[in-house]
Scaffold this active site. Structure first.
Site, PDB file in Angstrom:
ATOM      1  N   LYS A 105       0.830  -1.203   0.000  1.00 58.91           N
ATOM      2  CA  LYS A 105       0.000   0.000   0.000  1.00 58.91           C
ATOM      3  C   LYS A 105       0.864   1.252   0.000  1.00 58.91           C
ATOM      4  O   LYS A 105       1.830   1.355   0.742  1.00 58.91           O
ATOM      5  CB  LYS A 105      -0.925  -0.013   1.223  1.00 58.91           C
ATOM      6  CG  LYS A 105      -1.924  -1.165   1.196  1.00 58.91           C
ATOM      7  CD  LYS A 105      -2.724  -1.273   2.478  1.00 58.91           C
ATOM      8  CE  LYS A 105      -1.884  -1.803   3.620  1.00 58.91           C
ATOM      9  NZ  LYS A 105      -2.712  -2.140   4.813  1.00 58.91           N
ATOM     10  N   GLY A 141      -8.514   2.256  10.845  1.00 59.38           N
ATOM     11  CA  GLY A 141      -9.101   1.024  10.348  1.00 59.38           C
ATOM     12  C   GLY A 141      -9.080   0.826   8.847  1.00 59.38           C
ATOM     13  O   GLY A 141      -9.674  -0.126   8.340  1.00 59.38           O
ATOM     14  N   THR A 142      -8.380   1.691   8.115  1.00 54.39           N
ATOM     15  CA  THR A 142      -8.382   1.545   6.658  1.00 54.39           C
ATOM     16  C   THR A 142      -7.724   0.247   6.219  1.00 54.39           C
ATOM     17  O   THR A 142      -8.172  -0.399   5.264  1.00 54.39           O
ATOM     18  CB  THR A 142      -7.661   2.732   5.984  1.00 54.39           C
ATOM     19  OG1 THR A 142      -6.399   2.941   6.634  1.00 54.39           O
ATOM     20  CG2 THR A 142      -8.486   4.000   6.092  1.00 54.39           C
ATOM     21  N   CYS A 170      -7.535  -2.635   7.889  1.00 54.56           N
ATOM     22  CA  CYS A 170      -8.455  -3.739   8.193  1.00 54.56           C
ATOM     23  C   CYS A 170      -9.554  -3.826   7.141  1.00 54.56           C
ATOM     24  O   CYS A 170      -9.911  -4.918   6.675  1.00 54.56           O
ATOM     25  CB  CYS A 170      -9.099  -3.532   9.569  1.00 54.56           C
ATOM     26  SG  CYS A 170      -7.945  -3.401  10.943  1.00 54.56           S
TER      27      CYS A 170
END
Length: 267
Positions: free
Chosen positions: A173, A206-207, A209
């Site tokens: 990412k 939480g991105t 996850c």
């Protein structure tokens, strides 16, 4: 209906961890199940405490799922100790689990450490070799590859090191000052870039996850890896663009419910 299992920690504020995974999988049209590795007392600003599951109880949770409702995909998130990682690896091998997505959660978005040093080594030895795809961010990829990442060429080199070392696909990412929001998929010896745009939304808890759970859900539904990543990137971008604000930093899955299930309907 396709099924997906999340093996991860709980997030008491609901924006990350098991809670985000279940919401994501549900919104992406699969039946979500869980095996908790830990309870956490946390919110978007930090982690206040971690209470680990015992290895014996984690094993019982995994057995209970596989013996009754065999999952079509498995997402692995926060696992903080060597003993828990060893249980997960042994049970997934035992059940011949498929479509394993590993989000190597080492540090929370808030900066709090979530994995012990010896556990990182065990993750690399036991879990990465059985993964279908691993989804590190830049700092995590630096640990897994042993190299510093400054630009997109470095991303390609690091992804190739991780992928070839552990015989797995790698979704590296972007962000972290390397690029705007471009992610790199290394699979079968090739590179595939997913171009994105940085969304000006401070609620990013939480991105990771959410993205990994969406990938698991789409793999469970039978999409190939490239299409699963594409659909998942589109999903999380829509969630962040919704801009629902529940507090100081509510996670993207809370935004996702503002989408009124459009992605789930499409699926």
């Amino acid at each position: 209906m396709k099924k997906a299992l999340s093996i991860a920690g709980s997030d008491s504020c609901g924006g990350a961890g098991i809670q985000a995974d279940i919401k994501t999988m549900t919104m992406n049209g699969v039946y979500a199940m869980s095996a908790l590795t830990a309870l956490t007392a946390q919110n978007t600003t930090g982690v206040r405490g971690i209470l680990e599951s015992s290895p014996e109880f984690l094993l019982q949770q995994i057995d209970a799922v596989f013996e009754d409702i065999y999952p079509d995909a498995v997402k692995i998130g926060m696992v903080s100790s060597t003993e828990l990682i060893e249980v997960i690896a042994e049970r997934l091998r035992h059940y011949k689990a498929r479509n394993i997505v590993v989000d190597p959660v080492m540090v929370a978005t808030s900066g709090s450490a979530l994995m012990k040093t010896d556990a990182v080594k065990t993750l690399m030895k036991e879990i990465l070799p059985i993964a279908t795809v691993v989804t590190p961010n830049i700092p995590e990829a630096e640990i897994l590859s042993g190299m510093h990442i400054d630009n997109e060429k470095d991303m390609e080199s690091a992804a190739e090191i991780i992928g070839s070392t552990y015989n797995t696909a790698v979704l590296l990412k972007g962000g972290h000052n390397v690029n705007d929001a471009n992610d790199l998929l290394y699979a079968n010896g090739g590179h595939h870039w997913f171009l994105g745009r940085r969304i000006d939304n401070p609620n990013t808890h939480g991105t990771g996850c959410t993205l990994s759970s969406a990938i698991a859900a789409n793999l469970a539904k039978g999409f190939d890896l490239i299409e699963s990543v594409r659909r998942s990137k589109e999903y999380i971008s829509g969630a962040l663009s919704a801009m629902l604000d529940l507090g100081s930093g509510a996670g993207p899955m809370n935004h996702a419910f503002a989408l009124q299930g459009e992605f789930a309907k499409e699926a």
